[in-house]
Design a protein around this motif. Sequence first.
Motif, PDB file in Angstrom:
ATOM      1  N   LEU A 190       0.739  -1.247  -0.215  1.00 40.31           N
ATOM      2  CA  LEU A 190       0.013  -0.013   0.012  1.00 40.31           C
ATOM      3  C   LEU A 190       0.755   1.317   0.024  1.00 40.31           C
ATOM      4  O   LEU A 190       0.526   2.237  -0.556  1.00 40.31           O
ATOM      5  N   SER A 191       1.990   1.090   0.565  1.00 41.87           N
ATOM      6  CA  SER A 191       3.088   2.271   0.626  1.00 41.87           C
ATOM      7  C   SER A 191       3.378   2.390  -0.988  1.00 41.87           C
ATOM      8  O   SER A 191       3.547   3.784  -1.319  1.00 41.87           O
ATOM      9  N   ALA A 192       3.618   1.640  -1.674  1.00 40.98           N
ATOM     10  CA  ALA A 192       3.836   1.735  -3.139  1.00 40.98           C
ATOM     11  C   ALA A 192       2.670   2.216  -3.868  1.00 40.98           C
ATOM     12  O   ALA A 192       2.875   3.042  -4.714  1.00 40.98           O
ATOM     13  N   ALA A 193       1.228   2.033  -3.452  1.00 33.38           N
ATOM     14  CA  ALA A 193       0.311   2.654  -3.995  1.00 33.38           C
ATOM     15  C   ALA A 193       0.320   4.363  -3.929  1.00 33.38           C
ATOM     16  O   ALA A 193       0.099   5.054  -4.597  1.00 33.38           O
ATOM     17  N   MET A 194       0.901   4.569  -2.532  1.00 32.49           N
ATOM     18  CA  MET A 194       0.914   6.002  -2.101  1.00 32.49           C
ATOM     19  C   MET A 194       1.941   6.521  -3.088  1.00 32.49           C
ATOM     20  O   MET A 194       1.912   7.807  -3.358  1.00 32.49           O
ATOM     21  N   MET A 195       3.096   5.923  -3.235  1.00 29.04           N
ATOM     22  CA  MET A 195       4.243   6.686  -4.214  1.00 29.04           C
ATOM     23  C   MET A 195       3.563   6.678  -5.658  1.00 29.04           C
ATOM     24  O   MET A 195       3.963   7.987  -6.069  1.00 29.04           O
ATOM     25  N   LEU A 196       2.883   5.915  -5.910  1.00 31.24           N
ATOM     26  CA  LEU A 196       2.290   6.234  -7.237  1.00 31.24           C
ATOM     27  C   LEU A 196       1.359   7.109  -7.447  1.00 31.24           C
ATOM     28  O   LEU A 196       1.314   8.152  -8.326  1.00 31.24           O
ATOM     29  N   ARG A 197       0.762   7.673  -6.158  1.00 29.72           N
ATOM     30  CA  ARG A 197      -0.334   8.644  -5.962  1.00 29.72           C
ATOM     31  C   ARG A 197       0.358   9.855  -5.910  1.00 29.72           C
ATOM     32  O   ARG A 197       0.198  10.896  -6.683  1.00 29.72           O
ATOM     33  N   TYR A 198       1.100   9.903  -4.918  1.00 30.86           N
ATOM     34  CA  TYR A 198       1.573  11.235  -4.605  1.00 30.86           C
ATOM     35  C   TYR A 198       2.911  11.906  -5.138  1.00 30.86           C
ATOM     36  O   TYR A 198       2.962  12.908  -5.457  1.00 30.86           O
ATOM     37  N   LEU A 229       4.224  10.369  -8.327  1.00 25.90           N
ATOM     38  CA  LEU A 229       4.197   9.903  -9.927  1.00 25.90           C
ATOM     39  C   LEU A 229       3.016  10.523 -10.443  1.00 25.90           C
ATOM     40  O   LEU A 229       2.899  10.360 -11.575  1.00 25.90           O
ATOM     41  N   GLY A 230       1.761  10.645  -9.864  1.00 31.12           N
ATOM     42  CA  GLY A 230       0.707  11.291 -10.099  1.00 31.12           C
ATOM     43  C   GLY A 230      -0.005  10.164 -10.992  1.00 31.12           C
ATOM     44  O   GLY A 230      -0.797  10.370 -12.023  1.00 31.12           O
ATOM     45  N   MET A 231       0.466   8.763 -10.434  1.00 30.19           N
ATOM     46  CA  MET A 231      -0.407   7.939 -11.466  1.00 30.19           C
ATOM     47  C   MET A 231      -1.719   7.001 -10.406  1.00 30.19           C
ATOM     48  O   MET A 231      -1.407   6.114  -9.912  1.00 30.19           O
ATOM     49  N   GLU A 232      -2.689   8.136 -10.325  1.00 28.75           N
ATOM     50  CA  GLU A 232      -3.835   7.718  -9.586  1.00 28.75           C
ATOM     51  C   GLU A 232      -4.442   6.397  -9.905  1.00 28.75           C
ATOM     52  O   GLU A 232      -4.720   5.613  -9.166  1.00 28.75           O
ATOM     53  N   GLU A 233      -4.509   6.228 -11.296  1.00 27.81           N
ATOM     54  CA  GLU A 233      -5.251   4.950 -11.624  1.00 27.81           C
ATOM     55  C   GLU A 233      -4.512   3.757 -11.150  1.00 27.81           C
ATOM     56  O   GLU A 233      -5.098   2.736 -10.778  1.00 27.81           O
ATOM     57  N   ALA A 234      -3.044   3.809 -11.533  1.00 23.05           N
ATOM     58  CA  ALA A 234      -2.206   2.521 -10.861  1.00 23.05           C
ATOM     59  C   ALA A 234      -2.500   2.394  -9.409  1.00 23.05           C
ATOM     60  O   ALA A 234      -2.408   1.316  -8.988  1.00 23.05           O
ATOM     61  N   ALA A 235      -2.614   3.607  -8.680  1.00 19.24           N
ATOM     62  CA  ALA A 235      -2.549   3.357  -7.259  1.00 19.24           C
ATOM     63  C   ALA A 235      -3.886   2.760  -6.890  1.00 19.24           C
ATOM     64  O   ALA A 235      -3.967   1.889  -5.891  1.00 19.24           O
ATOM     65  N   VAL A 236      -5.014   3.297  -7.491  1.00 21.71           N
ATOM     66  CA  VAL A 236      -6.268   2.569  -7.064  1.00 21.71           C
ATOM     67  C   VAL A 236      -6.264   1.174  -7.499  1.00 21.71           C
ATOM     68  O   VAL A 236      -6.818   0.380  -6.588  1.00 21.71           O
ATOM     69  N   ARG A 237      -5.436   0.717  -8.422  1.00 21.19           N
ATOM     70  CA  ARG A 237      -5.495  -0.779  -8.912  1.00 21.19           C
ATOM     71  C   ARG A 237      -4.744  -1.615  -7.859  1.00 21.19           C
ATOM     72  O   ARG A 237      -5.302  -2.503  -7.456  1.00 21.19           O
TER      73      ARG A 237
END
Length: 262
Positions: free
Chosen positions: A205-213, A215-223
């Motif tokens: 889930l920390s990796a998802a936060m990295m994508l969101r905050y 890298l701006g990759m919201e869709e990948a974070a949500v996946r």
Amino acid sequence: GLFVNLRPAICYPELTAASSLKPELVSGLDLLLVRELTGDVYFGQPRGKRISPDGVFAGTEEGFDTMRYAVPEVERIAHVAFKAAMGRSKHLVSVDKANVLETSQVWRDTMIKVSKEYPEVTLEHMYVDNAAMQLVKAPKKIDVMVTGNLFGDILSDEAAMLTGSIGMLASAALNEKGQGLFEPSHGSAPDIAGQNIANPLAQILSAAMMLRYSLGMEEAAVRIENAVKKVLAQGYRTGDIRSEGCKLLSCSEMGDAVVAAL
């Protein structure tokens, strides 16, 4: 430069039984704790050990630390918190100890000043002792909480237990440019090293936060987050969140299950 620590505390429906609180208190919990990370008593100078020069115990050995916060230091964390609240329920709880500490009075005054730039957000002040109580009394009434380094350290660990396990708690430490360090809120757990039993979900889930905050990759974070939700819905658990009727997985098996769900 990583002055802001974002710690979401989410209690997934499947893990309400793993929480230390009653299911009705934590079911649906989705709390964001914004902690200032580079100031406060942890980094204030002077600090050290010495022979006490005054007071009741003059002449004896003492330790001392200095709690400090500058107005610009509080302003920058305030903006992060208000912006986070704008994207959620528009309700921000600021935690301090302004009835005792001059540092906290500066904190509170600055929060009030910055709040004028965010008229849509309701700002509520809470003393830290009351905040600790409210987290176990009615945690779902808090959406976004902002506080200093010392109080944030303690309260974020308390919030972690609401989710069922500290093994579920991701975090992000960010600078002004959005660059960050992303890691679970827990430590390295040397007592279980090499046993393949740790819960990897906080790291994932920390990796998802990295994508969101960063890298701006919201869709990948949500996946990624949806994949975690899916494995929990399938009844897969590591030992720290295991409940009756669920399938116990090792650390690597849980990782494989998330990849399969993804």
